[in-house]
Design a protein around this motif. Sequence first.
Motif, PDB file in Angstrom:
ATOM      1  N   MET A  89       0.806  -1.311   0.085  1.00 28.93           N
ATOM      2  CA  MET A  89       0.046   0.127  -0.034  1.00 28.93           C
ATOM      3  C   MET A  89       0.768   1.166   0.175  1.00 28.93           C
ATOM      4  SD  MET A  89      -3.068  -1.055  -0.438  1.00 28.93           S
ATOM      5  CE  MET A  89      -3.900   0.663  -0.102  1.00 28.93           C
ATOM      6  N   LEU A  90       2.167   1.278   0.731  1.00 30.25           N
ATOM      7  CA  LEU A  90       2.881   2.374   0.734  1.00 30.25           C
ATOM      8  C   LEU A  90       3.704   2.527  -0.820  1.00 30.25           C
ATOM      9  CD1 LEU A  90       4.656   1.750   4.168  1.00 30.25           C
ATOM     10  CD2 LEU A  90       2.622   3.410   3.489  1.00 30.25           C
ATOM     11  N   ILE A  91       3.775   1.485  -1.252  1.00 26.00           N
ATOM     12  CA  ILE A  91       4.424   1.468  -2.729  1.00 26.00           C
ATOM     13  C   ILE A  91       3.415   2.074  -3.764  1.00 26.00           C
ATOM     14  CG2 ILE A  91       5.343   0.282  -4.652  1.00 26.00           C
ATOM     15  CD1 ILE A  91       6.573  -1.619  -2.617  1.00 26.00           C
ATOM     16  N   LEU A  92       2.218   1.502  -3.334  1.00 28.09           N
ATOM     17  CA  LEU A  92       1.029   2.153  -4.115  1.00 28.09           C
ATOM     18  C   LEU A  92       0.862   3.621  -4.314  1.00 28.09           C
ATOM     19  CD1 LEU A  92      -1.071   1.316  -6.458  1.00 28.09           C
ATOM     20  CD2 LEU A  92      -2.569   0.764  -4.527  1.00 28.09           C
ATOM     21  N   TRP A  93       0.852   4.084  -2.969  1.00 34.18           N
ATOM     22  CA  TRP A  93       0.766   5.661  -2.537  1.00 34.18           C
ATOM     23  C   TRP A  93       1.760   6.368  -3.067  1.00 34.18           C
ATOM     24  CZ3 TRP A  93       4.094   8.824  -0.033  1.00 34.18           C
ATOM     25  CH2 TRP A  93       3.479  10.111   0.408  1.00 34.18           C
ATOM     26  N   ALA A  94       3.040   5.886  -3.389  1.00 32.82           N
ATOM     27  CA  ALA A  94       4.124   6.410  -3.740  1.00 32.82           C
ATOM     28  C   ALA A  94       3.899   6.664  -5.343  1.00 32.82           C
ATOM     29  CB  ALA A  94       5.440   5.988  -3.534  1.00 32.82           C
ATOM     30  N   LEU A  95       3.530   5.413  -6.124  1.00 34.23           N
ATOM     31  CA  LEU A  95       3.107   5.302  -7.285  1.00 34.23           C
ATOM     32  C   LEU A  95       2.187   6.036  -7.958  1.00 34.23           C
ATOM     33  CD1 LEU A  95       4.333   1.621  -8.130  1.00 34.23           C
ATOM     34  CD2 LEU A  95       5.510   3.598  -8.822  1.00 34.23           C
ATOM     35  N   SER A  96       1.191   6.314  -6.917  1.00 33.52           N
ATOM     36  CA  SER A  96      -0.125   7.034  -7.524  1.00 33.52           C
ATOM     37  C   SER A  96       0.066   8.396  -7.943  1.00 33.52           C
ATOM     38  CB  SER A  96      -1.062   6.947  -6.491  1.00 33.52           C
ATOM     39  OG  SER A  96      -0.738   7.675  -5.281  1.00 33.52           O
ATOM     40  N   GLY A  97       1.134   9.026  -7.547  1.00 33.61           N
ATOM     41  CA  GLY A  97       1.283  10.330  -7.980  1.00 33.61           C
ATOM     42  C   GLY A  97       1.884  10.414  -9.426  1.00 33.61           C
ATOM     43  N   PRO A  98       2.732   9.711 -10.016  1.00 30.25           N
ATOM     44  CA  PRO A  98       2.920   9.742 -11.254  1.00 30.25           C
ATOM     45  C   PRO A  98       1.911   9.190 -12.052  1.00 30.25           C
ATOM     46  CG  PRO A  98       4.898   8.866 -10.225  1.00 30.25           C
ATOM     47  CD  PRO A  98       3.658   9.160  -9.220  1.00 30.25           C
ATOM     48  N   LEU A  99       1.146   8.256 -11.701  1.00 33.76           N
ATOM     49  CA  LEU A  99       0.208   7.759 -12.383  1.00 33.76           C
ATOM     50  C   LEU A  99      -1.178   8.702 -12.546  1.00 33.76           C
ATOM     51  CD1 LEU A  99      -0.394   4.038 -10.983  1.00 33.76           C
ATOM     52  CD2 LEU A  99       0.585   4.714 -13.279  1.00 33.76           C
TER      53      LEU A  99
END
Length: 217
Positions: A89-99
């Motif tokens: 979930m933390l990785i998803l949080w960080a990747l959600s910005g570029p996405l």
Amino acid sequence: MELLAYFDLDTLLFRAVAFMLAITLHDVWLSVFALLLGDRTAREQGRVHGNPGRHLDPLGSLMVLFGPYGWSRPVTLSPKPLEKSSRFMLILWALSGPLLHLVLSLLFGWLFLELPLDGPLGAGGGWAGALLKGILHYCYIVNVLLFLLNLLPLYPLDGWKLLRHLASGRMAAFLDKYEKWSLLVLMALLMLPFGRHWLEMLFQQVNHWLMAVYSVG
């Protein structure tokens, strides 16, 4: 005229408006996502707000003078409330910005291509139409570039947050120690010719892919 030309005053208004809109949406999204993970830090800092002034970083905003890019104040997470959150979930949080920037690129590119900016909405090619056309154009450009930049593992970008969440022990200590140096590398990338040329090439490649999505040229 190069896309990333230095001090292009003719497009500065378009770049500035597009940048403020992009980073505001980005930071509000990360703040809301953090709330969903159980962390109220960003909300308590006033980051769940549509006012760009809550998100602008002075140095990051200054980069808009050099091209259609920059960075905002980092959206922070407090480790304690996130102890129960999975690493995924933390990785998803960080990747959600570029996405998010990629999705916004598709949206603004579609609006730029589909809206009748030279017709009634464009006021027959008058100043209102030119203003809207310029803003939509740079909303597309800015979001493509912020998508690319935020994948880089450089402070204070989302790629750095991702790397920081994955790191532990000595690696985490190393990242903390060289955080400021990472910022200098980012500034050099945005200000010096070699970095700007590299960004230009990446932009053109992503632009080619997105134009293929729109079935244009």
